[in-house]
Structures are given as C-alpha cells and as structure tokens.
Design a protein around this motif. Structure first.
Motif, PDB file in Angstrom:
ATOM      1  N   GLY A  42      59.585  29.344 -30.681  1.00 56.91           N
ATOM      2  CA  GLY A  42      58.907  29.793 -29.465  1.00 56.91           C
ATOM      3  C   GLY A  42      59.555  31.035 -28.879  1.00 56.91           C
ATOM      4  N   LEU A  43      60.898  31.085 -28.901  1.00 59.02           N
ATOM      5  CA  LEU A  43      61.602  32.271 -28.383  1.00 59.02           C
ATOM      6  C   LEU A  43      61.322  33.495 -29.251  1.00 59.02           C
ATOM      7  CD1 LEU A  43      65.034  30.703 -27.364  1.00 59.02           C
ATOM      8  CD2 LEU A  43      63.312  31.682 -25.838  1.00 59.02           C
ATOM      9  N   LEU A  44      61.334  33.322 -30.572  1.00 58.92           N
ATOM     10  CA  LEU A  44      61.054  34.446 -31.469  1.00 58.92           C
ATOM     11  C   LEU A  44      59.636  34.980 -31.271  1.00 58.92           C
ATOM     12  CD1 LEU A  44      62.654  33.337 -34.869  1.00 58.92           C
ATOM     13  CD2 LEU A  44      63.270  35.349 -33.520  1.00 58.92           C
ATOM     14  N   LEU A  45      58.677  34.080 -31.216  1.00 62.22           N
ATOM     15  CA  LEU A  45      57.291  34.513 -31.042  1.00 62.22           C
ATOM     16  C   LEU A  45      57.063  35.050 -29.635  1.00 62.22           C
ATOM     17  CD1 LEU A  45      55.571  31.596 -32.970  1.00 62.22           C
ATOM     18  CD2 LEU A  45      55.930  33.932 -33.755  1.00 62.22           C
ATOM     19  N   GLY A  46      57.813  34.504 -28.660  1.00 65.78           N
ATOM     20  CA  GLY A  46      57.755  35.066 -27.314  1.00 65.78           C
ATOM     21  C   GLY A  46      58.263  36.496 -27.302  1.00 65.78           C
ATOM     22  N   LEU A  47      59.322  36.774 -28.082  1.00 64.56           N
ATOM     23  CA  LEU A  47      59.825  38.144 -28.215  1.00 64.56           C
ATOM     24  C   LEU A  47      58.758  39.055 -28.798  1.00 64.56           C
ATOM     25  CD1 LEU A  47      62.064  40.345 -28.394  1.00 64.56           C
ATOM     26  CD2 LEU A  47      62.622  39.418 -30.657  1.00 64.56           C
ATOM     27  N   ALA A 386      53.433  34.992 -24.315  1.00 61.16           N
ATOM     28  CA  ALA A 386      54.882  35.226 -24.327  1.00 61.16           C
ATOM     29  C   ALA A 386      55.597  34.316 -23.342  1.00 61.16           C
ATOM     30  CB  ALA A 386      55.175  36.690 -24.004  1.00 61.16           C
ATOM     31  N   VAL A 387      54.993  34.091 -22.173  1.00 62.71           N
ATOM     32  CA  VAL A 387      55.612  33.236 -21.154  1.00 62.71           C
ATOM     33  C   VAL A 387      55.543  31.765 -21.555  1.00 62.71           C
ATOM     34  CG1 VAL A 387      55.382  32.420 -18.775  1.00 62.71           C
ATOM     35  CG2 VAL A 387      55.227  34.862 -19.274  1.00 62.71           C
ATOM     36  N   LEU A 388      54.407  31.354 -22.126  1.00 66.93           N
ATOM     37  CA  LEU A 388      54.182  29.932 -22.381  1.00 66.93           C
ATOM     38  C   LEU A 388      54.741  29.433 -23.709  1.00 66.93           C
ATOM     39  CD1 LEU A 388      50.536  29.471 -21.025  1.00 66.93           C
ATOM     40  CD2 LEU A 388      52.684  28.795 -19.932  1.00 66.93           C
ATOM     41  N   LEU A 389      54.875  30.304 -24.702  1.00 66.88           N
ATOM     42  CA  LEU A 389      55.315  29.832 -26.019  1.00 66.88           C
ATOM     43  C   LEU A 389      56.679  29.142 -25.991  1.00 66.88           C
ATOM     44  CD1 LEU A 389      54.231  32.276 -28.877  1.00 66.88           C
ATOM     45  CD2 LEU A 389      54.000  29.802 -28.805  1.00 66.88           C
ATOM     46  N   PRO A 390      57.705  29.728 -25.342  1.00 69.96           N
ATOM     47  CA  PRO A 390      58.980  28.993 -25.281  1.00 69.96           C
ATOM     48  C   PRO A 390      58.840  27.650 -24.585  1.00 69.96           C
ATOM     49  CG  PRO A 390      59.292  31.310 -24.698  1.00 69.96           C
ATOM     50  CD  PRO A 390      57.815  31.083 -24.762  1.00 69.96           C
ATOM     51  N   LEU A 391      58.011  27.583 -23.531  1.00 69.37           N
ATOM     52  CA  LEU A 391      57.781  26.319 -22.830  1.00 69.37           C
ATOM     53  C   LEU A 391      57.098  25.313 -23.742  1.00 69.37           C
ATOM     54  CD1 LEU A 391      57.677  24.594 -20.230  1.00 69.37           C
ATOM     55  CD2 LEU A 391      55.516  25.740 -19.678  1.00 69.37           C
ATOM     56  N   PHE A 392      56.095  25.762 -24.486  1.00 72.69           N
ATOM     57  CA  PHE A 392      55.394  24.876 -25.420  1.00 72.69           C
ATOM     58  C   PHE A 392      56.340  24.416 -26.530  1.00 72.69           C
ATOM     59  CE2 PHE A 392      51.848  25.722 -23.036  1.00 72.69           C
ATOM     60  CZ  PHE A 392      50.632  25.394 -23.613  1.00 72.69           C
ATOM     61  N   GLY A 393      57.196  25.325 -27.010  1.00 72.40           N
ATOM     62  CA  GLY A 393      58.153  24.961 -28.055  1.00 72.40           C
ATOM     63  C   GLY A 393      59.133  23.907 -27.571  1.00 72.40           C
ATOM     64  N   LEU A 394      59.625  24.085 -26.345  1.00 75.34           N
ATOM     65  CA  LEU A 394      60.542  23.102 -25.765  1.00 75.34           C
ATOM     66  C   LEU A 394      59.858  21.746 -25.597  1.00 75.34           C
ATOM     67  CD1 LEU A 394      63.357  22.634 -24.527  1.00 75.34           C
ATOM     68  CD2 LEU A 394      62.401  23.331 -22.316  1.00 75.34           C
ATOM     69  N   ALA A 395      58.600  21.762 -25.145  1.00 74.64           N
ATOM     70  CA  ALA A 395      57.850  20.515 -24.985  1.00 74.64           C
ATOM     71  C   ALA A 395      57.641  19.827 -26.328  1.00 74.64           C
ATOM     72  CB  ALA A 395      56.502  20.806 -24.324  1.00 74.64           C
ATOM     73  N   ALA A 396      57.370  20.603 -27.383  1.00 79.07           N
ATOM     74  CA  ALA A 396      57.178  20.026 -28.716  1.00 79.07           C
ATOM     75  C   ALA A 396      58.465  19.408 -29.239  1.00 79.07           C
ATOM     76  CB  ALA A 396      56.669  21.095 -29.677  1.00 79.07           C
ATOM     77  N   ASP A 397      59.615  20.062 -28.971  1.00 75.16           N
ATOM     78  CA  ASP A 397      60.905  19.502 -29.393  1.00 75.16           C
ATOM     79  C   ASP A 397      61.211  18.181 -28.685  1.00 75.16           C
ATOM     80  OD1 ASP A 397      61.726  21.326 -31.329  1.00 75.16           O
ATOM     81  OD2 ASP A 397      62.595  22.705 -29.864  1.00 75.16           O
ATOM     82  N   GLN A 398      60.878  18.130 -27.396  1.00 82.24           N
ATOM     83  CA  GLN A 398      61.241  16.962 -26.595  1.00 82.24           C
ATOM     84  C   GLN A 398      60.245  15.809 -26.725  1.00 82.24           C
ATOM     85  OE1 GLN A 398      64.138  16.668 -24.848  1.00 82.24           O
ATOM     86  NE2 GLN A 398      64.690  18.653 -25.748  1.00 82.24           N
TER      87      GLN A 398
END
Length: 432
Positions: A42-47, A386-398
């Motif tokens: 998510g961070l990479l794609l957010g970048l 870009a704003v939501l992808l890291p949030l979505f990635g974190l939600a998927a991990d958790q």
C-alpha cells in the motif's frame, strides 16, 4: 487534413500497445512473492499515486502547450524504463528491494502523469477537426474496447508464460517491448494533433496565467459539473483499488484454500500447477467483459435517455456489487466463484461508464484545455487512491480482505450525496 481510416487505426494501435502489459495482472502477486506485506504494498502504490498527483496536472498543462503528441510519446519512454527496472529487480543486491521497486513505480507514475488526459484530448481534437464531435462516446467506447481486449489477451498469455517460465522478469521485459512500439507509433501522429494551445503559440502569444485560471472557473462555477466530477472520483478510485490492487490477492487466497499456489514448486503438475493460468484466465474474462462494456457504452447511453441517468444507475449497481462482494469474503470456500463474478460485473460497469463520463465532461470543457481538465480529474482520483491505499493495506493486514470491501462500500455511500441531476447537456451550452 486527416485520413480518417488511418487515424482511427492509429488510435486502436495506441490502445493495443498501451495495454499490452503482460505483467500487470500479476504485479501484486509479484510483490507478495517478494514477501512484502499489504501495508508495504500500500505504501509503495501510494508513492506511485503521489508522484502522479504531483506531476499530473502540470503534465496536462505541459501537454496542452508543448504538444499532446510529444507528451504522450514521452510517456511510453518512461514506461519502458519502469518495466525494464522491474525485470532487473534483485540483480543489484546493494539496493534494498523496496527502494528499487519504489523507483520503478515512480518512473511508471511519471509515464502515467504524461499520458493521462493527453490521448483522449488528441482524439477529441481529431473529432472536432473532422466535424464528428457527436461521435465522442462511440470513438471513446471503441478504443477502450480495444484496450480491454488487449489487456485480456496479455493476461491469459502472461499466465501461460508465467506457468511455463516461473519467471516474472520475462513478463516485464515483454511489456517494455510493447512500450517501445507505442513510443514509435506516437511519432507517426500528425503535428496538427498537438493541440489548440500548441498551434496558437506558433502564431501568437498566449497568457499562461489566463490559461491556468479558465479550467478552474469553468468547473467549480457549475454545480452540476461538481456533482459529475465528485461522483466520478469516488466511483473510479474505489473500483481502481478493488479491481487493480485487491482482485489478485482475493484470487490467490481463494486458490490457496483449494491447494493451488500461483507458482508451484518444481515437479508439481496437473491442476495444482495451474495457479498462474487461473489468474490469467480470470483477468482475460474480466477484461473481455470490460471490452464488451465499453463497446456497448453508446447504446446504453441512448437507452438510459440521458447521460446523467446512465451514470447514476451505474453508480447504484456498483455500490451494491461491492456490498455483496463483502458478503462473499466472509467464507471464501463458497464465496470465491460468486466474488469473482461480482468483480467481473464491476469491470463491466467501470468500462460501461467511462466513455459516457468523458463525453459528458467534454461538453463542458474548453477545447484548448482538454488535457489539463482531464488530468485534473485524474489527479483527484490519484489523490484519493494515494491517501486510501496505505489505509486499505493496513486494514487487509489486520482484518483480511473483508475489511477492504467494507471500507470501499462505506466510501461509495458518500457518492449518493452527489447524484447527477442535469438533463442531457447540449453542445450549445458548452463553455468551449
């Protein structure tokens, strides 16, 4: 001025080379193979989207003034560098993999920033110059249909190649070859399609400050335009995250429940060795339906009675499809097949909608600023992703992929506050 048959053929070839990306259906799986977490992905794609956000609107202005044909050709050069970089991942061991991938994604984002809006502006400019502006939805639908057919072919071919070679690098290098062909194709476009601003600068001076202000005044002074714009950003951003970034993990997780890995260990044969082919086949079917949606977009626009009705209906159906997708994720053993069918339906809706939206937007755009306005719409989508992808990635991990679908459905709910209420907009009402 133009040979119509030759120009339409070039537009189709552009769609072909742009979407001949053999590695695209496997990008997230490639990252997972490199043992990246969903948060890191998510961070990479957010970048990637952040780079696009920073450069996309300036690149649209750049394309309008330096030349849309040149800018679009240059984007293929950056695609080539990006794909070659992905193919070389891991060869320079002194560079951490996550930084290397970030650089490759930044190059790809730069190419996207230069491309977005520019080629659509070229096609709309061509229709104006040949007195065929009323055919905008038809041309956009057909070229998008070619794009999706190409993506479908590349996906199933990539699956077969990956199952045979067990090497992601081969897919990236083949994608780079297609990007080189796209670069050469754009050089054959006539200079007359560089854009009105470019042509005006050849004979007289244009106030760049005034040129920058016009799109903003035109857009935000019209309430109906704002609804159209905001609804598009919400719909496209959520579907992009679902279809491009989380469909592959959804299929990978589901196949794993049936003992089918994406890349099997050496010596494994039969059904258990066909994971990559299943992924490619799924992308083939989805993109084929996307091509069908784009092809029937003009007909659906007529059947709905107006563009506003067509866009609102598609949004409503898309929301419920995401909601049902969340239900399928509760138990993937029974929900895998229905979930894949829903993802195919979302692909169909996305491609049915896009040509209608661009045609509606075109009725309210200044002709000289098309690439800029289309880029601004794309920038807004990229900011959201870009704003939501890291949030979505974190939600998927958790919490797993179920959290992704629920978050997307909640965000899509906001779009019902911006229902498009305008009647069919005539070209006489266009500020262009």
């Amino acid at each position: 001025m133009f040979n119509a048959t030759h120009m339409i053929l070039r537009f189709y070839l552009y769609s072909f080379f742009k979407n001949l990306r053999f590695a695209d259906p496997f990008l997230i799986l490639y990252f997972l193979e490199l043992e990246l977490s969903y948060s890191e992905i998510g961070l990479l794609l957010g970048l990637q989207h952040l780079v696009t956000v920073l450069l996309e609107f300036p690149s649209g202005i750049f394309a309008d003034h330096w030349g849309r044909r040149r800018a679009t050709a240059l984007c293929f050069a950056f695609y080539t560098l990006s794909f070659c970089g992905f193919g070389m991942t891991g060869q320079l061991t002194e560079v951490p993999v996550i930084f290397w991938l970030g650089g490759c994604l930044a190059l790809f984002a730069l190419g996207e920033a230069l491309r977005t809006g520019s080629h659509k502006a070229i096609m709309l400019d061509y229709l104006d110059s040949t007195d065929q502006s009323a055919l905008a939805t038809q041309l956009l639908g057909r070229t998008r249909s070619v794009s999706k057919i190409t993506s479908a072919t590349a996906a199933v071919s990539g699956g077969v190649l990956l199952a045979w070679s067990r090497d992601y690098g081969l897919l990236f290098y083949l994608s780079a070859g297609a990007a080189v062909c796209g670069f050469l194709l754009l050089l054959t476009y006539p200079r007359a399609l560089e854009g009105d601003s470019f042509r005006a600068r050849q004979s007289t001076s244009v106030s760049s400050e005034e040129s920058l202000r016009k799109p903003f005044r035109m857009m935000w002074q019209q309430a109906n335009f704002r609804r159209l714009f905001i609804q598009s950003v919400l719909f496209e951003s959520q579907l992009k995250m679902i279809l491009k970034y989380f469909t592959q993990p959804f299929l990978k997780t589901g196949l794993a429940l049936f003992g089918i890995p994406i890349i099997p260990p050496a010596g494994v044969s039969g059904l258990a060795s066909a994971g990559a082919i299943w992924v490619g086949l799924n992308e083939f079917l989805r993109d084929s339906l996307g091509a069908l949606g784009a092809r029937f977009s003009p007909g659906y626009e007529l059947q709905a009675g107006s563009r506003s009705h067509a866009l609102n209906r598609i949004y409503l159906v898309g929301f419920f499809a995401v909601l049902f997708l969340a239900g399928c994720a509760v138990n993937l053993k029974w929900g895998l097949l229905p979930g894949l069918l829903l993802l195919m339906g979302l692909t169909l809706l996305q491609n049915l909608r896009r040509p209608i939206f661009v045609s509606a937007l075109n009725t309210q755009m200044l002709k000289t600023e098309r690439a800029s306005v289309l880029s601004l719409e794309s920038v807004s989508r990229a900011v959201t992703v870009a704003v939501l992808l890291p949030l979505f990635g974190l939600a998927a991990d958790q919490f797993g992929l179920l959290a992704v679908w629920i978050l997307a459905a909640v965000i899509l709910l906001v779009g019902f506050l911006f229902q498009i209420r305008l009647e069919e907009v005539s070209r006489q009402e266009s500020p262009g």
